[in-house]
Design an enzyme around this catalytic site. Sequence first.
Site, PDB file in Angstrom:
ATOM      1  N   GLY A  17      -9.955 -18.230 -18.726  1.00 18.89           N
ATOM      2  CA  GLY A  17      -8.494 -18.962 -18.694  1.00 18.89           C
ATOM      3  C   GLY A  17      -8.273 -19.599 -19.764  1.00 18.89           C
ATOM      4  N   TYR A 157     -11.815 -35.594  -8.900  1.00 18.38           N
ATOM      5  CA  TYR A 157     -11.059 -34.666 -10.255  1.00 18.38           C
ATOM      6  C   TYR A 157     -10.210 -35.502 -10.850  1.00 18.38           C
ATOM      7  CZ  TYR A 157      -8.949 -31.074 -12.759  1.00 18.38           C
ATOM      8  OH  TYR A 157      -8.401 -30.442 -13.821  1.00 18.38           O
TER       9      TYR A 157
HETATM   10  N1  NAP Z   1      -5.969 -24.487 -14.015  1.00 19.82           N
HETATM   11  C1  NAP Z   1      -5.203 -25.462 -14.010  1.00 19.82           C
HETATM   12  O1  NAP Z   1      -4.458 -25.335 -12.858  1.00 19.82           O
HETATM   13  C2  NAP Z   1      -5.553 -26.544 -14.675  1.00 19.82           C
HETATM   14  C3  NAP Z   1      -4.506 -27.721 -14.835  1.00 19.82           C
HETATM   15  C4  NAP Z   1      -4.788 -28.586 -15.639  1.00 19.82           C
HETATM   16  C5  NAP Z   1      -6.002 -28.601 -16.247  1.00 19.82           C
HETATM   17  N2  NAP Z   1      -6.970 -27.728 -16.273  1.00 19.82           N
HETATM   18  C6  NAP Z   1      -8.039 -27.874 -17.060  1.00 19.82           C
HETATM   19  O2  NAP Z   1      -8.236 -26.964 -18.020  1.00 19.82           O
HETATM   20  C7  NAP Z   1      -9.609 -26.652 -18.313  1.00 19.82           C
HETATM   21  C8  NAP Z   1      -9.854 -25.424 -18.589  1.00 19.82           C
HETATM   22  O3  NAP Z   1      -9.758 -24.806 -17.064  1.00 19.82           O
HETATM   23  P1  NAP Z   1      -9.397 -23.268 -16.697  1.00 19.82           P
HETATM   24  O4  NAP Z   1      -7.972 -23.533 -16.007  1.00 19.82           O
HETATM   25  O5  NAP Z   1      -9.128 -22.366 -17.744  1.00 19.82           O
HETATM   26  O6  NAP Z   1     -10.545 -22.992 -15.877  1.00 19.82           O
HETATM   27  P2  NAP Z   1     -11.470 -21.734 -15.783  1.00 19.82           P
HETATM   28  O7  NAP Z   1     -10.784 -20.400 -16.044  1.00 19.82           O
HETATM   29  O8  NAP Z   1     -12.254 -21.825 -14.595  1.00 19.82           O
HETATM   30  O9  NAP Z   1     -12.147 -21.845 -17.142  1.00 19.82           O
HETATM   31  C9  NAP Z   1     -13.061 -23.148 -17.388  1.00 19.82           C
HETATM   32  C10 NAP Z   1     -13.958 -23.110 -18.511  1.00 19.82           C
HETATM   33  O10 NAP Z   1     -14.914 -24.112 -18.364  1.00 19.82           O
HETATM   34  C11 NAP Z   1     -16.315 -23.741 -18.616  1.00 19.82           C
HETATM   35  N3  NAP Z   1     -17.024 -24.622 -18.159  1.00 19.82           N
HETATM   36  C12 NAP Z   1     -17.313 -25.059 -16.915  1.00 19.82           C
HETATM   37  N4  NAP Z   1     -18.506 -26.048 -16.826  1.00 19.82           N
HETATM   38  C13 NAP Z   1     -18.986 -25.959 -18.156  1.00 19.82           C
HETATM   39  C14 NAP Z   1     -20.219 -26.335 -18.588  1.00 19.82           C
HETATM   40  N5  NAP Z   1     -21.125 -27.432 -17.673  1.00 19.82           N
HETATM   41  N6  NAP Z   1     -20.563 -26.266 -19.893  1.00 19.82           N
HETATM   42  C15 NAP Z   1     -19.642 -25.459 -20.752  1.00 19.82           C
HETATM   43  N7  NAP Z   1     -18.707 -24.795 -20.114  1.00 19.82           N
HETATM   44  C16 NAP Z   1     -18.177 -25.093 -18.861  1.00 19.82           C
HETATM   45  C17 NAP Z   1     -16.301 -22.237 -18.102  1.00 19.82           C
HETATM   46  O11 NAP Z   1     -17.345 -21.551 -18.989  1.00 19.82           O
HETATM   47  P3  NAP Z   1     -18.761 -21.331 -17.949  1.00 19.82           P
HETATM   48  O12 NAP Z   1     -18.669 -21.043 -16.840  1.00 19.82           O
HETATM   49  O13 NAP Z   1     -19.010 -19.675 -18.630  1.00 19.82           O
HETATM   50  O14 NAP Z   1     -19.765 -22.299 -18.616  1.00 19.82           O
HETATM   51  C18 NAP Z   1     -15.175 -21.823 -18.378  1.00 19.82           C
HETATM   52  O15 NAP Z   1     -14.953 -21.103 -19.479  1.00 19.82           O
HETATM   53  C19 NAP Z   1     -10.459 -27.739 -17.604  1.00 19.82           C
HETATM   54  O16 NAP Z   1     -10.655 -28.736 -18.237  1.00 19.82           O
HETATM   55  C20 NAP Z   1      -9.355 -27.880 -16.403  1.00 19.82           C
HETATM   56  O17 NAP Z   1      -9.601 -29.094 -15.848  1.00 19.82           O
HETATM   57  C21 NAP Z   1      -6.693 -26.588 -15.751  1.00 19.82           C
END
Ligand code: NAP
Length: 257
Positions: A17, A157
């Site tokens: 992501g 969350y």
């Molecule tokens: N998508 C949305 O709509 C949205 C909106 C607002 C904010 N966000 C925020 O954006 C950020 C990135 O999320 P994304 O949307 O890109 O989701 P994603 O595609 O699920 O990516 C999440 C990333 O976080 C890593 N991660 C999760 N738990 C971890 C842990 N315990 N240790 C190390 N790495 C960890 C995962 O890597 P591994 O599983 O390989 O460890 C993955 O690379 C998050 O903080 C999320 O809350 C997302």
Amino acid sequence: MISLQNQIILITGASSGIGTACARVFANTGAKLILAARRLERLQELAETLKEEFNTEVYLIQLDVRDRAAVEAAISSLPPAWADIDILINNAGLSRGLDKLHEGSFTDWEEMIDTNIKGLLYLTRYVVPGMVKRDRGHVVNIGSIAGHQTYPNGNVYCGTKAAVRAISEGLKLDLLGTPIRVTSVDPGMVETEFSDVRFHGDTERAKKVYQGVTPLTPDDIADVIFFCVTRSPHVNINEIVLMPVDQASATLVNRRT
Ligand SMILES: NC(=O)c1ccc[n+]([C@@H]2O[C@H](COP(=O)([O-])OP(=O)(O)OC[C@H]3O[C@@H](n4cnc5c(N)ncnc54)[C@H](OP(=O)(O)O)[C@@H]3O)[C@@H](O)[C@H]2O)c1
């Protein structure tokens, strides 16, 4: 605009992501990238691509940000050529479940709190002292509109992202008098693996989140982060809130189907 040539950028959650999109954007700037996540194979594939496409220098860390000792070991054992981190992008994070608070899962809560709040704090605590010593640095925290508005069943969350917002504000206050910058980037709906993870791999349910709307892409967020870190050194962008045109609040979304 400042140059990122030879700057060392640590991105957590780089295996998917927004984190992967950030790696791609910064790979093209001459920066040196430290990529961290639990899924090492994904990081290895990404590193290969970035080396081929942009000749980027990449250092990989298999890391669970919830493990404080592992975070400390990872940061303190960086080889000298990688130790002076200039930009920390605290992106690793997740949502788990969408339940009423009084019916919520303790495991889901703990995973979110340990990753989104404590993991972000550990990275910050182990990386920022070096920035203070070197008199340079920038911390970018990925928050969410969930930190600005609580939505039904989003309880924990939203609580973690409200905490990220407060922590970013607190860090900025505490770094006053240093040249270190602090930015919170707070997106609305971005299409990533986020909803798959939230619904524990229920892909059909995850797809419905983005049905009939044009969500933000991970590249949109990486683009904004790039903007924040390349401003003149005296400019601190404290907070950026962005959402798709099809979204007006955490719950109000314009669906065409
Ligand atoms: N998508 C949305 O709509 C949205 C909106 C607002 C904010 N966000 C925020 O954006 C950020 C990135 O999320 P994304 O949307 O890109 O989701 P994603 O595609 O699920 O990516 C999440 C990333 O976080 C890593 N991660 C999760 N738990 C971890 C842990 N315990 N240790 C190390 N790495 C960890 C995962 O890597 P591994 O599983 O390989 O460890 C993955 O690379 C998050 O903080 C999320 O809350 C997302």
